[in-house]
Design a protein around this motif. Structure first.
Motif, PDB file in Angstrom:
ATOM      1  N   VAL A 144       0.850  -1.192   0.000  1.00  0.00           N
ATOM      2  CA  VAL A 144       0.000   0.000   0.000  1.00  0.00           C
ATOM      3  C   VAL A 144       0.882   1.238   0.000  1.00  0.00           C
ATOM      4  CG1 VAL A 144      -1.828   1.245   1.204  1.00  0.00           C
ATOM      5  CG2 VAL A 144      -1.780  -1.251   1.252  1.00  0.00           C
ATOM      6  N   THR A 145       0.532   2.187  -0.835  1.00  0.00           N
ATOM      7  CA  THR A 145       1.239   3.466  -0.931  1.00  0.00           C
ATOM      8  C   THR A 145       0.247   4.595  -0.670  1.00  0.00           C
ATOM      9  OG1 THR A 145       2.809   2.589  -2.536  1.00  0.00           O
ATOM     10  CG2 THR A 145       2.615   4.977  -2.399  1.00  0.00           C
ATOM     11  N   GLY A 146       0.669   5.568   0.127  1.00  0.00           N
ATOM     12  CA  GLY A 146      -0.213   6.697   0.418  1.00  0.00           C
ATOM     13  C   GLY A 146       0.514   7.816   1.110  1.00  0.00           C
ATOM     14  N   ALA A 147      -0.153   8.962   1.241  1.00  0.00           N
ATOM     15  CA  ALA A 147       0.426  10.136   1.898  1.00  0.00           C
ATOM     16  C   ALA A 147       0.432   9.932   3.405  1.00  0.00           C
ATOM     17  CB  ALA A 147      -0.362  11.388   1.532  1.00  0.00           C
ATOM     18  N   LEU A 148       1.607  10.095   3.998  1.00  0.00           N
ATOM     19  CA  LEU A 148       1.758   9.904   5.437  1.00  0.00           C
ATOM     20  C   LEU A 148       1.118  11.065   6.190  1.00  0.00           C
ATOM     21  CD1 LEU A 148       3.100   8.050   7.579  1.00  0.00           C
ATOM     22  CD2 LEU A 148       5.085   9.572   7.460  1.00  0.00           C
ATOM     23  N   GLN A 149       0.400  10.731   7.258  1.00  0.00           N
ATOM     24  CA  GLN A 149      -0.292  11.733   8.069  1.00  0.00           C
ATOM     25  C   GLN A 149      -0.003  11.513   9.553  1.00  0.00           C
ATOM     26  OE1 GLN A 149      -3.173  14.080   6.111  1.00  0.00           O
ATOM     27  NE2 GLN A 149      -1.049  13.804   5.538  1.00  0.00           N
ATOM     28  N   ALA A 150       0.053  12.597  10.299  1.00  0.00           N
ATOM     29  CA  ALA A 150       0.228  12.506  11.752  1.00  0.00           C
ATOM     30  C   ALA A 150      -1.089  12.106  12.402  1.00  0.00           C
ATOM     31  CB  ALA A 150       0.709  13.836  12.307  1.00  0.00           C
ATOM     32  N   SER A 151      -0.987  11.450  13.542  1.00  0.00           N
ATOM     33  CA  SER A 151      -2.190  11.070  14.282  1.00  0.00           C
ATOM     34  C   SER A 151      -3.010  12.303  14.620  1.00  0.00           C
ATOM     35  CB  SER A 151      -1.815  10.332  15.567  1.00  0.00           C
ATOM     36  OG  SER A 151      -1.304   9.054  15.285  1.00  0.00           O
ATOM     37  N   GLU A 152      -4.315  12.151  14.552  1.00  0.00           N
ATOM     38  CA  GLU A 152      -5.198  13.257  14.879  1.00  0.00           C
ATOM     39  C   GLU A 152      -5.326  13.422  16.389  1.00  0.00           C
ATOM     40  OE1 GLU A 152      -8.249  13.138  11.055  1.00  0.00           O
ATOM     41  OE2 GLU A 152      -8.814  12.118  12.910  1.00  0.00           O
ATOM     42  N   SER A 153      -5.843  14.562  16.775  1.00  0.00           N
ATOM     43  CA  SER A 153      -6.162  14.834  18.174  1.00  0.00           C
ATOM     44  C   SER A 153      -7.612  15.279  18.247  1.00  0.00           C
ATOM     45  CB  SER A 153      -5.243  15.924  18.729  1.00  0.00           C
ATOM     46  OG  SER A 153      -5.520  17.165  18.122  1.00  0.00           O
ATOM     47  N   PRO A 154      -8.206  15.288  19.440  1.00  0.00           N
ATOM     48  CA  PRO A 154      -9.604  15.727  19.544  1.00  0.00           C
ATOM     49  C   PRO A 154      -9.857  17.140  19.043  1.00  0.00           C
ATOM     50  CG  PRO A 154      -8.936  14.559  21.529  1.00  0.00           C
ATOM     51  CD  PRO A 154      -7.700  14.746  20.707  1.00  0.00           C
ATOM     52  N   THR A 155      -8.800  17.964  18.957  1.00  0.00           N
ATOM     53  CA  THR A 155      -8.971  19.341  18.487  1.00  0.00           C
ATOM     54  C   THR A 155      -8.660  19.500  17.003  1.00  0.00           C
ATOM     55  OG1 THR A 155      -6.693  19.862  19.160  1.00  0.00           O
ATOM     56  CG2 THR A 155      -8.450  20.276  20.770  1.00  0.00           C
TER      57      THR A 155
END
Length: 281
Positions: A144-155
């Motif tokens: 699988v290839t995709g754009a890396l994203q940081a974990s989300e936060s509640p805000t």
């Protein structure tokens, strides 16, 4: 005439003014620097996002942990999809339309799972008819290839952190949210694929946190103006007090006595000046 500047009262006023102006200017310059840093970060992020669309995918391990530099880069991971733990992420907008993300966990060869947002579907995640439109993930080993994203936060923007979601749904895409839902470790990151199957639409990658011209950036710009206004106000008040003192001394030299609230001369010295000759005797 200006000897009053050496009185204890004016020593305090002068010291306060001399200290307050540099502090206000320093704070204003610092806030302006924060705003300029965010502008530069936003430009760099846009450039990196453009480069990431055409750059070759890199192994996931080489891009972790996610930072403002690696966010949006094309990551590559190999493993198999865990079809038993596919999740829907409700209340996500795309092109001003309401819908939900389809998230499937990829069990990598290293043992950890990588959250993969396979696409977005319009509709309500609570609707059985809309949920039935979700296509099944590929079976067997896949890369699988995709754009890396940081974990989300509640805000984070667009996140539904209200809680109380039904089984099979996830409000925040993060390792902390997934740790109680799956019996294995999860990477503190996720990817969004550039292509989607069935009726799904690919989810565009988001900008890295604190790298865009968001509300915080314009707050820094607003604080910049406020601190410079404070510096000007200090100068204005000092000049106003100075002018008032000089005018009072000039009036005293000319024999002009300011009147009190009752219309009588203000102060004991002025009262003595208005006594009649008979009363002075």
């Amino acid at each position: 005439m200006y000897r009053f500047l050496l009185t204890p009262r004016w020593w305090g006023i002068n010291v306060f003014t001399v200290l307050a102006i540099p502090v206000c200017l320093f704070m204003g310059t610092w806030q302006l620097g924060r705003f300029e840093t965010r502008v530069d970060s936003h430009r760099e992020q846009q450039t990196q996002a453009e480069d990431a669309r055409t750059a070759a995918a890199e192994p996931l391990a080489e891009l972790l942990p996610v930072s403002t530099v690696t966010s949006g880069r094309q990551a590559r991971a190999t493993g198999h999809y865990d079809t038993g733990h596919q999740l829907l992420v409700p209340d996500r907008q795309l092109d001003d339309r309401q819908g939900f993300y389809v998230l499937t966990l990829l069990r990598t060869d290293g043992g950890k799972a990588l959250p993969v947002v396979r696409g977005w579907l319009p509709g309500d995640a609570n609707s059985p008819a809309d949920a039935a439109k979700v296509p099944a993930p590929p079976s067997g080993d896949v890369t699988v290839t995709g754009a890396l994203q940081a974990s989300e936060s509640p805000t984070s923007k667009g996140v539904n952190a209200s809680g109380g979601l039904p089984s099979g749904q996830l409000g925040v895409i993060s390792a902390a949210s997934l740790v109680n839902l799956v019996p294995y470790q999860v990477y503190d990151a996720w990817i969004t694929t550039p292509t989607a199957t069935g009726a799904m639409v690919p989810v565009p990658p988001a900008a890295a946190p604190n790298s865009g011209l968001d509300l915080k950036a314009f707050q820094n710009l607003g604080y910049t103006g406020e601190w410079f206004v404070f510096a000007g106000f200090v100068v204005f008040m000092w000049f106003r007090l100075f002018r008032r003192e000089v005018e009072a001394l000039r009036d005293a030299e000319l024999g002009i006595t300011p009147e009190g609230p009752d219309g009588r001369p203000d102060g004991p010295d002025d009262a003595r000046q208005t006594r009649s000759p008979a009363g002075a005797a």
